[in-house]
Design a protein around this motif. Structure first.
Motif, short mmCIF file in Angstrom:
data_model
loop_
_atom_site.label_atom_id
_atom_site.label_comp_id
_atom_site.label_asym_id
_atom_site.label_seq_id
_atom_site.Cartn_x
_atom_site.Cartn_y
_atom_site.Cartn_z
N ILE A 162 -34.68 -22.68 -88.50
CA ILE A 162 -35.69 -21.93 -87.74
C ILE A 162 -36.98 -21.95 -88.53
N GLN A 163 -37.85 -22.88 -88.19
CA GLN A 163 -39.12 -23.00 -88.89
C GLN A 163 -40.12 -23.63 -87.93
N GLY A 164 -41.40 -23.40 -88.18
CA GLY A 164 -42.41 -23.99 -87.30
C GLY A 164 -42.21 -23.55 -85.86
N LYS A 165 -42.07 -24.54 -84.96
CA LYS A 165 -41.96 -24.22 -83.52
C LYS A 165 -40.55 -23.84 -83.10
N VAL A 166 -39.57 -24.08 -83.99
CA VAL A 166 -38.18 -23.80 -83.62
C VAL A 166 -37.93 -22.29 -83.59
N ARG A 167 -37.58 -21.77 -82.42
CA ARG A 167 -37.42 -20.33 -82.26
C ARG A 167 -35.96 -19.89 -82.30
N GLU A 168 -35.06 -20.80 -81.92
CA GLU A 168 -33.65 -20.41 -81.95
C GLU A 168 -32.75 -21.58 -82.29
N VAL A 169 -31.63 -21.25 -82.90
CA VAL A 169 -30.65 -22.25 -83.29
C VAL A 169 -29.31 -21.81 -82.73
N VAL A 170 -28.57 -22.73 -82.13
CA VAL A 170 -27.26 -22.39 -81.58
C VAL A 170 -26.18 -23.02 -82.46
N ILE A 171 -25.28 -22.19 -82.99
CA ILE A 171 -24.15 -22.70 -83.79
C ILE A 171 -22.96 -22.88 -82.86
N VAL A 172 -22.41 -24.08 -82.82
CA VAL A 172 -21.26 -24.34 -81.94
C VAL A 172 -20.17 -25.12 -82.68
N ASN A 173 -18.99 -25.11 -82.08
CA ASN A 173 -17.88 -25.90 -82.60
C ASN A 173 -17.84 -27.22 -81.83
N VAL A 185 -19.15 -29.44 -75.27
CA VAL A 185 -19.92 -28.35 -75.90
C VAL A 185 -21.43 -28.54 -75.79
N LEU A 186 -21.94 -29.75 -75.94
CA LEU A 186 -23.39 -29.96 -75.88
C LEU A 186 -23.93 -29.67 -74.48
N SER A 187 -23.22 -30.18 -73.46
CA SER A 187 -23.62 -29.92 -72.08
C SER A 187 -23.62 -28.42 -71.80
N LYS A 188 -22.61 -27.74 -72.31
CA LYS A 188 -22.53 -26.29 -72.09
C LYS A 188 -23.73 -25.57 -72.68
N VAL A 189 -24.10 -25.94 -73.91
CA VAL A 189 -25.26 -25.29 -74.55
C VAL A 189 -26.52 -25.55 -73.74
N LEU A 190 -26.71 -26.81 -73.36
CA LEU A 190 -27.97 -27.20 -72.73
C LEU A 190 -28.09 -26.73 -71.29
N LYS A 191 -26.93 -26.67 -70.59
CA LYS A 191 -27.01 -26.35 -69.16
C LYS A 191 -26.65 -24.91 -68.84
N GLU A 192 -25.73 -24.33 -69.64
CA GLU A 192 -25.28 -22.98 -69.31
C GLU A 192 -25.71 -21.96 -70.36
N GLY A 193 -25.82 -22.42 -71.60
CA GLY A 193 -26.20 -21.51 -72.67
C GLY A 193 -25.19 -20.41 -72.92
N THR A 194 -23.90 -20.71 -72.60
CA THR A 194 -22.88 -19.66 -72.71
C THR A 194 -21.88 -19.92 -73.82
N VAL A 195 -22.25 -20.73 -74.79
CA VAL A 195 -21.27 -21.11 -75.81
C VAL A 195 -21.89 -20.93 -77.19
N GLY A 196 -21.04 -20.61 -78.19
CA GLY A 196 -21.53 -20.48 -79.56
C GLY A 196 -22.35 -19.23 -79.79
N THR A 197 -23.07 -19.21 -80.90
CA THR A 197 -23.92 -18.07 -81.24
C THR A 197 -25.38 -18.52 -81.32
N ARG A 198 -26.24 -17.85 -80.60
CA ARG A 198 -27.67 -18.11 -80.69
C ARG A 198 -28.24 -17.27 -81.82
N ILE A 199 -28.88 -17.94 -82.78
CA ILE A 199 -29.57 -17.20 -83.84
C ILE A 199 -31.05 -17.25 -83.49
N VAL A 200 -31.65 -16.06 -83.32
CA VAL A 200 -33.04 -16.02 -82.91
C VAL A 200 -33.89 -15.37 -84.01
N ARG A 201 -35.17 -15.76 -84.00
CA ARG A 201 -36.09 -15.13 -84.94
C ARG A 201 -36.07 -13.64 -84.73
#
Length: 263
Positions: free
Chosen positions: A230-241, A247-263
């Motif tokens: 999380i630096q510069g323009k990056v506002r959030e990072v999603v940690i997934v298994n 898993v990638l499709s789920k993060v990008l399309k549904e956003g319902t997987v893993g943990t979102r770390i936000v500023r």
């Protein structure tokens, strides 16, 4: 630009262990015009090669002490062995990938870290040649980037922490969200005696959970690594298994997987 690509950080050993389904998911995304830009690490493989060669190495606050001899091995393992292994795996799924390191086309420019007197040739990213990445993505290839950088003079190489490099690449591309692929489903918290994945957490809450011992052991470097992204323009990072199906499709399309770390 950032609409048709996303940045993904993955450890070399994590990627090697991912199931074929993960790479099939990446190919699906590529076919849909959403192209991953991958930044990878490779700490364990570097350590084992150094050991085989009888070169001593030590860590200072999580950064590998790096001299020219260690740097030779870092570049050989990261830009050679691991980078090409990842490219091969991606291509086996039928997707298109192109491996490069921060040295190629002056992709990653670096300067010595603040505590260089302790850790040696470890770099902080000062510039990323985003146009080069954009060009590769426009051609329909996934860039697979090994985090070795060059000084402003173009002669000195630097070992760059993969998480720092990934965050810098994402920021220079103007990507607001980044995916960190690990072997855990996210950040866990014990609620009523059961471990649950936190859907979202702030950087401050993470520091509190580390202090209270809720985040411990091998999870500490993982979340600290994610925070480094999380630096510069990056506002959030999603940690997934990465082993979780689609898993990638789920993060990008549904956003319902893993943990979102936000500023």
């Amino acid at each position: 630009m950032n609409g048709n690509c996303f940045v993904m950080k993955c450890g070399g050993s994590t990627l090697a262990a991912l199931p074929d389904a993960f790479f099939d998911d990446m190919k699906r995304l590529q076919d849909e015009g959403l192209i991953p830009v991958i930044v990878h690490g490779g700490g364990p493989a570097i350590s084992s090669t150094l050991e085989k060669l009888g070169i001593e190495t030590e860590f200072v606050n999580g950064l590998r002490k790096t001299n020219e001899a260690v740097l030779d091995v870092v570049e050989m393992v990261l830009s050679g062995q691991i980078n090409k292994e990842i490219v091969r795996k991606i291509q086996l799924s039928g997707a298109k990938a192109l491996g490069l390191s921060g040295v190629d086309g002056h992709l990653i420019q670096a300067q010595p870290v603040a505590n260089a007197h302790e850790v040696g040739l470890v770099g902080d990213v000062t510039h990323v040649n985003a146009k080069l990445i954009e060009g590769i993505v426009k051609m329909g290839y996934m860039p697979v980037i090994a985090p070795v950088g060059l000084g402003a003079d173009g002669g000195q190489r630097y070992n760059i922490n993969a998480d720092t490099a990934a965050g810098a690449v994402a920021s220079h591309l103007g990507v607001e969200r980044m995916i960190v692929v690990t072997d855990v489903p996210g950040i866990m918290k014990t609620v009523d005696g059961e471990k649950v994945v936190l859907p979202s957490v702030t950087v401050q809450e993470i520091e509190e959970m580390i202090a209270s011992g809720e985040i411990y052991g091998g999870m500490i470097p993982k979340v600290r690594a994610a925070i480094q992204c999380i630096q510069g323009k990056v506002r959030e990072v999603v940690i997934v298994n990465g082993a979780e199906p689609g898993v990638l499709s789920k993060v990008l399309k549904e956003g319902t997987v893993g943990t979102r770390i936000v500023r």
